[in-house]
Every structure is written in C-alpha cells, then in structure tokens.
Motif scaffolding. Structure first.
Motif, PDB file in Angstrom:
ATOM      1  N   ALA A 180       0.746  -1.313  -0.017  1.00 45.86           N
ATOM      2  CA  ALA A 180      -0.131   0.034  -0.109  1.00 45.86           C
ATOM      3  C   ALA A 180       0.862   1.406   0.013  1.00 45.86           C
ATOM      4  CB  ALA A 180      -0.869   0.046   1.296  1.00 45.86           C
ATOM      5  N   ASP A 181       2.134   1.193  -0.217  1.00 44.42           N
ATOM      6  CA  ASP A 181       3.127   2.440  -0.074  1.00 44.42           C
ATOM      7  C   ASP A 181       2.834   2.977   1.214  1.00 44.42           C
ATOM      8  OD1 ASP A 181       4.886   4.166  -1.102  1.00 44.42           O
ATOM      9  OD2 ASP A 181       3.502   5.264  -2.287  1.00 44.42           O
ATOM     10  N   SER A 182       2.877   2.382   2.177  1.00 42.72           N
ATOM     11  CA  SER A 182       2.876   3.005   3.592  1.00 42.72           C
ATOM     12  C   SER A 182       3.985   2.581   4.572  1.00 42.72           C
ATOM     13  CB  SER A 182       1.629   2.680   4.101  1.00 42.72           C
ATOM     14  OG  SER A 182       1.285   3.316   5.314  1.00 42.72           O
ATOM     15  N   SER A 183       3.698   2.462   5.643  1.00 43.61           N
ATOM     16  CA  SER A 183       4.971   1.980   6.618  1.00 43.61           C
ATOM     17  C   SER A 183       4.192   1.202   7.499  1.00 43.61           C
ATOM     18  CB  SER A 183       5.520   3.026   7.308  1.00 43.61           C
ATOM     19  OG  SER A 183       4.549   3.732   8.261  1.00 43.61           O
ATOM     20  N   ALA A 184       5.069   0.099   8.095  1.00 42.76           N
ATOM     21  CA  ALA A 184       4.346  -0.799   9.067  1.00 42.76           C
ATOM     22  C   ALA A 184       4.045  -0.006  10.313  1.00 42.76           C
ATOM     23  CB  ALA A 184       5.388  -1.900   9.450  1.00 42.76           C
ATOM     24  N   ARG A 185       4.847   1.070  10.813  1.00 41.01           N
ATOM     25  CA  ARG A 185       4.252   1.893  12.000  1.00 41.01           C
ATOM     26  C   ARG A 185       2.802   2.485  11.694  1.00 41.01           C
ATOM     27  NH1 ARG A 185       6.701   5.270  15.855  1.00 41.01           N
ATOM     28  NH2 ARG A 185       5.729   6.889  15.970  1.00 41.01           N
ATOM     29  N   HIS A 186       2.677   3.012  10.366  1.00 36.58           N
ATOM     30  CA  HIS A 186       1.327   3.372  10.205  1.00 36.58           C
ATOM     31  C   HIS A 186       0.326   2.409  10.179  1.00 36.58           C
ATOM     32  CE1 HIS A 186      -1.579   6.402   8.931  1.00 36.58           C
ATOM     33  NE2 HIS A 186      -1.959   5.835   7.712  1.00 36.58           N
ATOM     34  N   ILE A 187       0.483   1.301   9.711  1.00 38.80           N
ATOM     35  CA  ILE A 187      -0.474   0.259   9.679  1.00 38.80           C
ATOM     36  C   ILE A 187      -0.964  -0.054  11.100  1.00 38.80           C
ATOM     37  CG2 ILE A 187      -0.963  -2.170   8.961  1.00 38.80           C
ATOM     38  CD1 ILE A 187      -0.956   0.112   6.701  1.00 38.80           C
ATOM     39  N   SER A 188       0.363  -0.390  11.973  1.00 34.57           N
ATOM     40  CA  SER A 188      -0.106  -0.719  13.390  1.00 34.57           C
ATOM     41  C   SER A 188      -0.801   0.483  13.929  1.00 34.57           C
ATOM     42  CB  SER A 188       1.296  -0.644  14.105  1.00 34.57           C
ATOM     43  OG  SER A 188       1.286  -0.977  15.385  1.00 34.57           O
ATOM     44  N   PHE A 189      -0.479   1.801  13.924  1.00 35.68           N
ATOM     45  CA  PHE A 189      -1.415   2.672  14.400  1.00 35.68           C
ATOM     46  C   PHE A 189      -2.606   2.598  13.970  1.00 35.68           C
ATOM     47  CE2 PHE A 189       2.125   6.225  15.894  1.00 35.68           C
ATOM     48  CZ  PHE A 189       2.563   5.208  16.557  1.00 35.68           C
ATOM     49  N   VAL A 190      -3.082   2.388  12.543  1.00 32.54           N
ATOM     50  CA  VAL A 190      -4.382   2.309  12.247  1.00 32.54           C
ATOM     51  C   VAL A 190      -4.913   1.041  12.589  1.00 32.54           C
ATOM     52  CG1 VAL A 190      -5.948   1.865  10.238  1.00 32.54           C
ATOM     53  CG2 VAL A 190      -4.123   3.639  10.097  1.00 32.54           C
ATOM     54  N   GLU A 191      -4.529   0.054  12.960  1.00 30.13           N
ATOM     55  CA  GLU A 191      -5.085  -1.087  13.497  1.00 30.13           C
ATOM     56  C   GLU A 191      -5.469  -1.053  15.161  1.00 30.13           C
ATOM     57  OE1 GLU A 191      -3.478  -4.549  10.373  1.00 30.13           O
ATOM     58  OE2 GLU A 191      -3.024  -4.557  12.449  1.00 30.13           O
ATOM     59  N   ASN A 192      -4.631  -0.186  15.624  1.00 31.50           N
ATOM     60  CA  ASN A 192      -4.787  -0.041  17.306  1.00 31.50           C
ATOM     61  C   ASN A 192      -5.614   1.225  17.543  1.00 31.50           C
ATOM     62  OD1 ASN A 192      -2.978   1.980  17.375  1.00 31.50           O
ATOM     63  ND2 ASN A 192      -1.336   0.616  17.714  1.00 31.50           N
ATOM     64  N   GLY A 193      -5.980   1.824  16.444  1.00 32.51           N
ATOM     65  CA  GLY A 193      -6.810   3.032  16.883  1.00 32.51           C
ATOM     66  C   GLY A 193      -6.152   4.084  17.169  1.00 32.51           C
ATOM     67  N   ARG A 194      -4.712   4.269  17.023  1.00 35.41           N
ATOM     68  CA  ARG A 194      -3.901   5.500  17.288  1.00 35.41           C
ATOM     69  C   ARG A 194      -3.979   6.444  16.099  1.00 35.41           C
ATOM     70  NH1 ARG A 194       1.768   3.785  19.702  1.00 35.41           N
ATOM     71  NH2 ARG A 194       1.738   6.149  20.021  1.00 35.41           N
ATOM     72  N   SER A 195      -4.284   5.984  14.987  1.00 28.04           N
ATOM     73  CA  SER A 195      -4.517   7.000  13.731  1.00 28.04           C
ATOM     74  C   SER A 195      -5.551   6.538  12.973  1.00 28.04           C
ATOM     75  CB  SER A 195      -3.072   6.591  13.028  1.00 28.04           C
ATOM     76  OG  SER A 195      -3.113   7.174  11.868  1.00 28.04           O
ATOM     77  N   ARG A 196      -6.229   7.576  12.467  1.00 29.70           N
ATOM     78  CA  ARG A 196      -7.461   7.690  11.658  1.00 29.70           C
ATOM     79  C   ARG A 196      -6.964   7.677  10.177  1.00 29.70           C
ATOM     80  NH1 ARG A 196     -11.861  12.018   9.941  1.00 29.70           N
ATOM     81  NH2 ARG A 196     -13.593  10.533   9.341  1.00 29.70           N
ATOM     82  N   PRO A 197      -7.402   6.542   9.561  1.00 37.19           N
ATOM     83  CA  PRO A 197      -6.985   6.642   8.196  1.00 37.19           C
ATOM     84  C   PRO A 197      -7.797   7.479   7.140  1.00 37.19           C
ATOM     85  CG  PRO A 197      -8.159   4.512   8.443  1.00 37.19           C
ATOM     86  CD  PRO A 197      -8.015   5.434   9.977  1.00 37.19           C
ATOM     87  N   SER A 198      -7.156   8.136   6.263  1.00 37.08           N
ATOM     88  CA  SER A 198      -7.926   8.688   5.337  1.00 37.08           C
ATOM     89  C   SER A 198      -8.821   7.801   4.409  1.00 37.08           C
ATOM     90  CB  SER A 198      -7.041   9.631   4.303  1.00 37.08           C
ATOM     91  OG  SER A 198      -6.204   8.791   3.399  1.00 37.08           O
ATOM     92  N   GLN A 199      -9.714   8.450   3.943  1.00 36.75           N
ATOM     93  CA  GLN A 199     -10.447   7.627   3.042  1.00 36.75           C
ATOM     94  C   GLN A 199     -10.028   6.986   1.852  1.00 36.75           C
ATOM     95  OE1 GLN A 199     -13.390   9.985   0.336  1.00 36.75           O
ATOM     96  NE2 GLN A 199     -14.831   8.471   0.546  1.00 36.75           N
ATOM     97  N   GLU A 200      -8.969   7.692   1.265  1.00 36.35           N
ATOM     98  CA  GLU A 200      -7.899   7.149   0.201  1.00 36.35           C
ATOM     99  C   GLU A 200      -7.266   5.913   0.930  1.00 36.35           C
ATOM    100  OE1 GLU A 200      -4.310   8.364  -2.525  1.00 36.35           O
ATOM    101  OE2 GLU A 200      -4.973   9.794  -1.117  1.00 36.35           O
ATOM    102  N   MET A 201      -6.547   6.237   1.974  1.00 32.67           N
ATOM    103  CA  MET A 201      -5.901   4.981   2.718  1.00 32.67           C
ATOM    104  C   MET A 201      -6.975   3.644   2.959  1.00 32.67           C
ATOM    105  SD  MET A 201      -3.479   3.546   3.818  1.00 32.67           S
ATOM    106  CE  MET A 201      -1.952   4.847   3.601  1.00 32.67           C
TER     107      MET A 201
END
Length: 276
Positions: free
Chosen positions: A37-58
């Motif tokens: 997805a051209d992202s980072s494992a850190r960002h994926i982790s943050f999205v999955e544990n609720g620490r980051s809200r993904p954009s609609q595009e993401m």
C-alpha cells in the motif's frame, strides 16, 4: 427468460479492528501490507490499534490490496467515519438496463445448454429456457421465489435424487461455498452452508465410482444427472464482472453448464431447439 428480482472477521467493529481482521485473513504481516500500500508498518500498526485515523483514500487502498469485497469496503469506510463509496442499486433499477440486457443476451446465446445468474447467496436472479428443462420434478416449494441454486441442487426433493454422482458433486459444491465463506463476510451465506450441509442424502441413482467418472472425464468433474432414461453430463463454468463499481454487480455470477459429451449435446439440441 426474465430477471427476477455480509459480516466478517471477528476482530472488532472499529475500522482498525476490521482491517486487522482482513489482513490476518489474507495472511499478510503489517510490513507486507505496508509495502503493498506504499505506507509503513508503523502507520498500519497505528491504524489497527486505533491510534491513527486513516484517510478515505488509505481505507480504499488497503481494502484493494486486501482484496476486500466491495460490500465490505463500504463497511470499512463507515467504520472510519466516511460515507460509502460504492452504490448498491437493485438489478431492476433503470440505470441497470444495459447490464440486464447484456446478461439476457448471454443467457439466451447459451441455449440450448443451461445457464443462470446468481447473487452472493446463490439466489437465482435470471436463467435461460434450458435450465427450466432440468428442473422438471423439483418440489414446488423449492421453485417458489426466491429460488436458491444450492437448495435446488442439494435438497433431497430437488435435483439431488437425479444426480448420479451426487456425493462427488455435493462435495464440490460444499467446498465451493466454504471457499466463498472464507473470502467474504456473509452470515446469510454461512447460514445457507450450514443448512445445505445438514440435508440428508436422497434416495436416487446408484453412485458411480469416482475412478470411473475420472476415466470418462479426466479434465474436470462433471455433474451427471439422470433425465428421461438417459444421463446428461455437464461441466460448470462461472463468470464474474471485472472491477465492479457497484455492490450488486460485484456479487453477481453467471454459471453456465457445458455439455460434457456428444449424447448430451444431441439431446439438448433436440429437446430445447432454437429460440423462437
């Protein structure tokens, strides 16, 4: 011929938990998904544990790389606080006229061989004349709308007593349903699987030996059905739409039955004949 008119990974109801469920179902690590997805494992982790809200595009990008069904992509968007991206129109909606006409032409062109269109839970939405020929003798309650292809085939009052290699064909259909349940989130589909799996084996033609069928048809498993003192043999093919942008269209499948021997070809051509 007329047109007759999903739940999932147990990983949480927020978008992060849902995405984690799909990722685990697809057997991908956070790093593997991030690279896709051209992202980072850190960002994926943050999205999955609720620490980051993904954009609609993401959300849409992750759903694409996780091969999430179109209906469930909308569910992911809603869980993330966005509006659904994919419409869900009824098949009889005026905007679907071109689609309906195209399917009807395809079904008619397959005569005199059986063909039908089903949705994601195997409800029969359309069929050609030849399919009706094979349904002779099926119990009336199974032919009341909405028709369901799996019930009609596997129910002891349906086609099951006339399917000569019933155990083989039943195993094939159950495996097909199990694969689909493993790919999509659909409680109705799971309930249908449990229902048809519970049907008792019908009394009918003697089961052919699996080796004998394999010798006769070494290229693919046929459905062999007794009909008016003869056995008709069919090979099944399934067609779906490429890159669907509507929920309804994404769940449509056209199943066509090709004659597996010259005897079946000759009988159907004589019995059904050309379209009038």
């Amino acid at each position: 011929m007329t047109i007759m008119v999903g739940m999932g990974p147990e990983a949480g109801t927020g978008v992060g938990g849902l995405l984690r469920g799909w990722r685990e179902r697809r057997r991908l690590s956070q790093l593997q998904l991030a690279l896709l997805a051209d992202s980072s494992a850190r960002h994926i982790s943050f999205v999955e544990n609720g620490r980051s809200r993904p954009s609609q595009e993401m959300v849409l990008r992750l759903a694409e790389h996780l091969d999430v069904p179109v209906r469930e992509r909308n569910a992911l968007l809603l869980a993330a606080g966005y509006a659904p991206h994919y419409p869900e129109k009824r098949l009889d909606d005026p905007s679907m006229e071109a689609l309906r006409s195209g399917m009807e032409r395809l079904l008619a062109s397959h005569d005199p061989y059986p063909a039908l269109v089903v949705d994601g839970t195997f409800r029969v939405l359309a069929a050609n004349r030849s399919l009706g020929l094979l349904l002779a003798g099926v119990a009336p309650h199974l032919l009341e709308p909405p028709l369901n292809a799996m019930r009609i085939t596997l129910h002891p009052e349906g086609l099951a007593p006339r399917i000569v290699n019933f155990r083989q064909w039943r195993r094939h259909l159950l495996e097909r349903m199990e694969r689909q349940v493993g790919l999509v989130r659909s409680e109705p589909l799971r309930a249908l699987l449990e229902e048809v799996r519970s049907y008792p084996e019908p009394a009918g033609p003697a089961e052919e030996g699996e080796e004998d069928v394999t010798e006769l048809f070494p290229f693919a498993l046929p459905m062999r059905i007794a009909f008016e003192g003869r056995v008709l043999s069919f090979l099944s093919t399934i067609t779906t739409f490429n890159t669907p942008l509507d929920v309804t269209v994404s769940e449509l499948a056209m199943e066509t039955f090709l004659p597996a021997d010259v005897e079946t070809v000759a009988f159907l051509q004589a019995a059904v004949g050309p379209e009038r």
